[in-house]
Scaffold this active site. Structure first.
Site: not given
Length: 761
Positions: A456, A656, A660
């Site tokens: 990410d 995080d 996600d």
């Protein structure tokens, strides 16, 4: 996530403690009985930790289950809530085991040396009646006192018509001892007292070394438990001279009594840590541990969080920031409001996660357990066949007994039982020291097949906050920063805040002047009057509306900055644009090195982001990422993971944020950055307690090394038994050597696992 992990997560689980297990076959037998109990969906019994993790599909009748376990010779203790509920200062069971075996080693050593001397003395020494009766006198306490743990456990199993490794040891040594007693009484010459004594000597030495090594293996958990503060300085209301008893007791005029900041009749009292309650105000002085998780309400200090994150540099704490229990306050005085206590603190959750990983079993260990379950009766059958065959073929009962005893002694399945749990204990403990939490054994197994790491962007690859990166001025750069920073100082937009912060940092000697007439245009920028001049900071459209001329040179510089993934903001006054300020969500330090390490491990790295393709590609190019998945909506991240999996990739997802979590669950391996949200951490298999990207490769490397150690241990244990039993049955292995080899086999497995403690050093 794998099906096994999903299913396990849906079951209600309880942890039980099992006493009396001495080998891997014991754990397999207890597990088999537990899985037969009503309401039990699955059980994992860990010989190394003496625990059982039971997944329930109904209600567990603890009393009936305990009775069933007692029937096969073991003791089941009531459910516990894990290490967080235990007193870290209580007696260490491994230390008690070490003491028990140590005195036996010391006591048997001189007897073993005497027996060895008689062996080396040959037949002449053995012919002496004094020597022969002395051997009996010395061998008897060794057999009945030093070897009592083996006899006791064997007797307990016999009463319940079961057998384990202690049965093999007891039968083997008693056979040699009793045969020798009979021979001595009958006036015969073939004595085997030295065989039983030396076997017991090597076995107790092996058990001592094993207990010592296992104690070292579990040291990480005990160290974590000991990290927490034992007391807390709580700020509470003074209740008057006649009401001096506060929760936790103590003299209200004790150490550090003072009034609560802000007024009010309040005092500071020391109370045991378990009496701290949510929302209590705590005073933490320099050099003291922060007692529980909380939020700073007053004061400023640097806090050493290395025990939690592995990061050595202290972290600055000011009002509004959070602190974790057991971290060390290094400088200023802090007033902290408790936000989590007891089992809800970060330390307690870390201990619980590590224990969860240590309790579980992978498929390889389950295979070893199934083998251990049938191992002891099979060995006893082989020993009987060996004795019978040698007796019939040679007519030499002594030689037949020697071969049968060697089979019984050499066949210990302890190494099989220790192969996986000890490696996991050491590996997960080392991970906790490095700020890496491994949640399950299945996690270790999945890392070896992983092909792609999906990162990410925001908060994972980048810091997740805008920063001023470039300043292009047509004239005086300091003046540009001074005026643009002053206008943006009142802006709440992240871009404006980044410009104001950057201006203060780059021109610290020039204060930002006051502004008047502040106006914000949503999506375009801000305008205000500074030092009698109207200053505009924002987009091209905003400058056009303000009547400011934008020169081609500034325009081209802005386009180049935007091509590099930055956001370009124009600033101007007095009829023209005076410069371009570029802001961006900056990469975390070491991002490029982290990606390189992943490449060195043979992994592809992909970037997953909602940014436009140009910005995403610019960031990917900076760190060497192989593939970019851009303009992905938060709800579509899971779908991207599924698409990669459908193409044959084994995917690790690193994230995080809340958005996600679905992708972390869908991935074959979910890795959460611990500086992120709780939901992301709960959805992952691996958690990095700090935001350092280098931890991704470290976590994968540790997981792979731990799994490789498990395979090495199992290969040694299987190979050892496979080769040794035939040698013993063929009479090629002396029982004394078998006893030494049996003890050393378990020690070698534990010693191999302990090498993981040096990982990352």
């Amino acid at each position: 996530m794998s099906q096994a992990r999903t299913d396990a997560g849906t079951d209600r689980q309880v942890d039980l403690h099992v006493e009396g297990m001495t080998c891997g076959s014991c754990a397999a037998r207890v597990q088999r009985i537990l899985e037969r109990q009503e309401g039990v969906a699955r059980a994992d019994v860990n010989f190394a930790t003496g625990t059982a993790r039971v997944s329930l599909e109904g209600e567990l009748d603890v009393e009936a289950t305990g009775a069933a376990i007692d029937k096969i010779g073991y003791t089941l203790l009531p459910p516990s809530d894990g290490a967080t509920e235990r007193d870290a200062g209580q007696a260490d069971p491994e230390a008690a085991a070490q003491r028990s075996w140590r005195w036996r080693v010391v006591a048997v050593a001189p007897v073993a040396l005497f027996m060895l001397a008689t062996m080396l003395g040959g037949e002449a020494a053995m012919m002496s009646p004094v020597v022969r009766w002395t051997m009996l006198a010395l061998a008897t306490p060794v057999q009945l006192v030093i070897g009592w743990p083996f006899l006791r456990e064997a007797a307990r199993r016999a009463r319940r018509f079961t057998a384990n490794m202690d049965t093999l040891i007891a039968v083997g040594t008693l056979a040699a001892y009793l045969f020798s007693v009979y021979t001595l009484a009958a006036g015969g010459m073939d004595l085997y007292f030295e065989t039983s004594v030396l076997i017991i000597a090597f076995l107790v030495l092996g058990r001592y070394l094993e207990a010592r090594a296992k104690g070292r293996a579990g040291r990480a958990i005990r160290a974590l438990l000991e990290l927490g503060a034992k007391e807390a300085r709580v700020i509470r209301a003074h209740r008057g001279e006649g009401e001096r008893s506060e929760p936790g007791g103590g003299d209200l005029r004790g150490e550090g009594e003072r009034s609560e900041p802000g007024g009010g009749d309040r005092v500071e009292i020391m109370v045991p840590i378990d009496e701290v309650r949510l929302d209590d105000l705590l005073k933490v002085r320099p050099g003291e541990k922060i007692p529980v998780d909380g939020e700073v309400v007053e004061g400023a200090s640097a806090v050493d969080e290395s025990m939690l994150t592995g990061e050595s540099a202290p972290v600055e704490k000011t009002p509004g920031t959070t602190v974790a229990g057991a971290t060390m306050n290094t400088s200023g005085v802090l007033t902290v409001r408790a936000t989590a206590v007891g089992g809800d603190t970060a330390l307690a959750q870390i201990v619980r996660m590590v224990e969860d990983a240590q309790t579980g079993k992978g498929e390889v260990q389950r295979l070893a357990d199934r083998i251990s379950a049938v191992f002891v009766p099979t060995v006893m059958l082989i020993a009987v066949v060996t004795f019978t065959a040698w007796a019939l073929l040679t007519g030499d009962v002594g030689r037949a007994l020697t071969a049968a005893v060697a089979v019984l002694i050499i066949a210990c399945p302890c190494a099989l039982g220790l192969a996986t749990p000890v490696a996991i204990m050491v590996g997960t403990g080392r991970g906790a020291q490095l700020g890496i939490l491994i949640k399950s054994v299945e996690t270790l197994e999945r890392t070896r097949t992983m092909t792609t790491v999906l990162l990410d962007k925001t908060g994972t690859l980048t810091k997740g906050e805008m920063a001023l990166t470039d300043v292009v001025a047509t004239g005086d750069e300091v003046e540009l920063l001074r005026l643009a920073g002053a206008v943006e100082a009142d802006s709440e937009h992240p871009i404006g805040a980044a410009i104001a912060a950057g201006a203060r940092q780059r021109a610290p000697d020039v204060g930002l002047p006051a502004v008047t007439g502040f106006q914000a245009t949503a999506g375009h920028g801000v305008r205000a009057e500074v030092d009698g001049r109207e200053v505009a900071v924002g987009s091209r459209k905003l400058l056009a509306e303000a009547g400011l001329v934008l020169f081609e040179e500034l325009e081209s510089r802005a386009e180049r900055l935007e091509a590099d993934g930055r956001t370009a903001v124009f600033a101007g006054w007095d009829g023209e644009a005076r410069g371009v300020l570029a802001v961006a969500d900056t990469l975390k330090e070491g991002a490029a090195d982290a990606v390189r390490r992943l490449h060195d491990m043979g992994l592809q790295v992909a970037l997953l982001t909602g940014d436009n393709a140009r910005t995403a590609q610019a960031i990917a190019d900076q760190v060497g990422i192989d593939r970019v998945l851009a303009e992905v909506l938060p709800g579509d991240k899971r779908g991207e993971v599924q698409r990669l999996q459908a193409a044959g990739e084994v995917v690790a997802m690193v994230g995080d944020g809340v958005n996600d979590a679905p992708a972390l669950v869908q991935a074959d391996l979910g890795i959460a950055i611990g500086t992120g949200t709780d939901v992301a951490i709960e959805s992952s298999d691996l958690t990095l307690m700090r935001g350092d990207l280098d931890g991704i490769a470290t976590a994968i490397g540790l997981s792979r090394r731990t799994y490789r150690t498990i395979l090495q241990n199992l290969a040694w244990a299987f190979g050892y038994n496979t080769a040794a039993i035939p040698l013993a049955a063929l009479g090629l292995l002396n029982p004394i050597i078998a006893g030494a080899a049996m003890g050393l086999s378990s020690v070698s497995v534990v010693a191999n696992s302990l090498r993981l403690r040096r990982f990352g050093r």
